[in-house]
Design a protein around this motif. Structure first.
Motif, PDB file in Angstrom:
ATOM      1  N   HIS A 140       0.813  -1.203   0.000  1.00 47.71           N
ATOM      2  CA  HIS A 140       0.000   0.000   0.000  1.00 47.71           C
ATOM      3  C   HIS A 140       0.854   1.264   0.000  1.00 47.71           C
ATOM      4  O   HIS A 140       2.089   1.219   0.120  1.00 47.71           O
ATOM      5  CB  HIS A 140      -0.890   0.004   1.239  1.00 47.71           C
ATOM      6  CG  HIS A 140      -0.103  -0.080   2.519  1.00 47.71           C
ATOM      7  ND1 HIS A 140       0.509   1.006   3.102  1.00 47.71           N
ATOM      8  CD2 HIS A 140       0.191  -1.145   3.314  1.00 47.71           C
ATOM      9  CE1 HIS A 140       1.140   0.634   4.190  1.00 47.71           C
ATOM     10  NE2 HIS A 140       0.968  -0.669   4.357  1.00 47.71           N
ATOM     11  N   SER A 144      -1.818   4.141   4.434  1.00 47.03           N
ATOM     12  CA  SER A 144      -2.853   3.136   4.186  1.00 47.03           C
ATOM     13  C   SER A 144      -2.512   1.839   4.917  1.00 47.03           C
ATOM     14  O   SER A 144      -1.684   1.822   5.826  1.00 47.03           O
ATOM     15  CB  SER A 144      -3.013   2.895   2.682  1.00 47.03           C
ATOM     16  OG  SER A 144      -3.517   4.043   2.033  1.00 47.03           O
ATOM     17  N   SER A 148      -6.321  -1.874   1.941  1.00 43.15           N
ATOM     18  CA  SER A 148      -6.520  -1.018   0.778  1.00 43.15           C
ATOM     19  C   SER A 148      -6.782  -1.840  -0.484  1.00 43.15           C
ATOM     20  O   SER A 148      -7.424  -1.376  -1.425  1.00 43.15           O
ATOM     21  CB  SER A 148      -5.289  -0.123   0.573  1.00 43.15           C
ATOM     22  OG  SER A 148      -5.418   0.682  -0.577  1.00 43.15           O
TER      23      SER A 148
END
Length: 420
Positions: A140, A144, A148
């Motif tokens: 990610h 995040s 995600s």
């Protein structure tokens, strides 16, 4: 009809029909009203519960108004007081409740590091099916988590049922346990962590060898997967290719100049988890509400009442402002490594304006595949999970070596007595 016409008609009917009353006149007039007029006259009447379930508003933002329909499984005869085809208000019908990770992944892995004491990597996994099932390894972006890629993982499996997905959370992100403070988020450290997670997952799952692998990285994750591919540590037989989502060296470094300004305009916290999800959707940070309901809960953590937080106890799990010393290190030299690393190359962008000079020349020379989704925001894989999955599956199939049929060797033909 006008008042004069009404009085004239009443006088005529009263003379011919002694029992005719004013109430009968109003009923007759109501029967002659058009459906539109009758609906206006009864607008204050609510739709009964028996009909409200027939009209549903899809949760997906991409759905149009025409997608609502009335069930045809039975005969429904509405009374004049029921506005059967009235559309309910959208805000009350849209859910912002969090969606658990178990909806998309089969298990979560906690993998103690063998090189850093106290570090425990956290990842989500869908196991590949069969000996030839590929493994998509995802990383990610900054701030995040592994969730995600949750919705994208489901879309990949729909189109490639044998595929596996390993989605990790970096140090200082998600549920990965990091003992160090401040957290070391240098590119070389993150690249080594990604390699370690792949190897630790292989041992934890008892795989004799790694499946054919596709690396997928978004933003910062794109720099990480590119660095690992460039290092060659996974080997050319295992690594089929790598995909980078919405990050190139030139535009990334330019964007860093305004990063602190963006962070200063972002809310410092939220009163509830639902408020955090709603902010991501309303601000169009994540344009797909289903993906936001899945990934946003991992971005926030509830502080204790004694902590400074007031009425907004849900705070960001990762302090992006504290990562500033590593920003330039993440992206300098990214374009060169992306073009020179071995394996198939795929670049997904939300706009062609993000291409820098080096990548523009490389694209014209056919050194990598380019896909642009102008309708998406920065989080391409969350905004458009279906289209991203289609692109990734096609990318894998173009680089899948198991389908290659090599011509026989000359020595084998001669041994069979055939002419060469």
């Amino acid at each position: 009809m006008s008042d004069l016409q009404r009085r004239w008609a009443k006088a005529k009917l009263s003379a011919k029909l002694p029992g005719f009353s004013e109430a009968d006149e109003e009923a007759e007039e109501d029967d002659q009203m058009s459906p539109l007029e009758r609906d206006r006259s009864t607008r204050s009447t609510s739709v009964s519960s028996g009909y409200s379930g027939l009209l549903e508003i899809p949760d997906d933002d991409s759905s149009s108004a025409s997608s609502s329909s009335v069930s045809s499984t039975g005969t429904v005869i509405p009374s004049p007081a029921r506005a059967l085809f009235a559309r309910p208000l959208a805000p009350s019908g849209r859910s912002l409740d969090p969606i658990p990770w178990t909806t998309y992944f089969e298990r979560e892995l906690f993998l103690p590091s063998e090189t850093t004491p106290g570090l425990t990597h956290h990842a989500y996994l869908i196991s590949p099916v069969g000996a030839k099932g590929p493994l998509f390894v995802t990383h990610h972006g900054a701030g995040s988590s592994g969730l995600s890629f949750a919705v994208l993982s489901s879309e990949i499996r729909k189109r490639l049922p044998t595929a596996g997905i390993l989605s990790m959370s970096a140090r200082g992100h998600g549920s990965t346990v990091t003992p160090e403070d401040p957290v070391n988020l240098s590119l070389s450290t993150l690249s080594s962590d990604l390699y370690d997670v792949v190897q630790l997952a292989r041992r934890a799952m008892g795989w004799a060898e790694l499946p054919p692998t596709i690396l997928v990285g978004h933003s910062l994750g794109g720099a990480v997967v590119t660095d690992l591919a460039y290092s060659g540590r996974l080997g050319t037989q295992t690594l089929l290719g790598y995909a980078v989502l919405d990050v190139v060296e030139g535009s990334a470094i330019d964007a860093l100049q305004s990063m602190q300004t963006y962070l200063s305009t972002r809310p410092t916290g939220f009163a509830t988890l639902r408020d955090g999800i709603e902010w991501h959707v309303r601000s169009r940070t994540i344009r797909n509400s289903v993906s936001a309901r899945t990934s946003v809960p991992a971005l926030l953590v509830e502080k204790q009442q004694s902590d400074e937080g007031g009425e907004r106890p849900w705070r960001w799990r990762t302090d992006l402002g504290a990562t500033q010393p590593f920003w330039e290190d993440w992206f300098v030299g990214l374009s060169k490594k992306f073009l020179e690393a071995k394996g198939g190359k795929l670049l997904l962008l939300a706009g062609t304006d993000r291409l820098d000079t080096e990548l523009t020349i490389g694209q014209m020379q056919g050194k990598y595949a380019l896909q642009v989704f102008p309708e998406a925001g920065h989080f391409i894989h969350e905004d458009l999970p279906e289209k991203t999955a289609i692109t990734l599956v096609d990318f894998y199939r173009r680089n899948d070596r198991s389908t290659l049929v090599l011509p026989p060797k000359v020595s084998e033909l001669l041994a069979q007595g055939k002419r060469v």
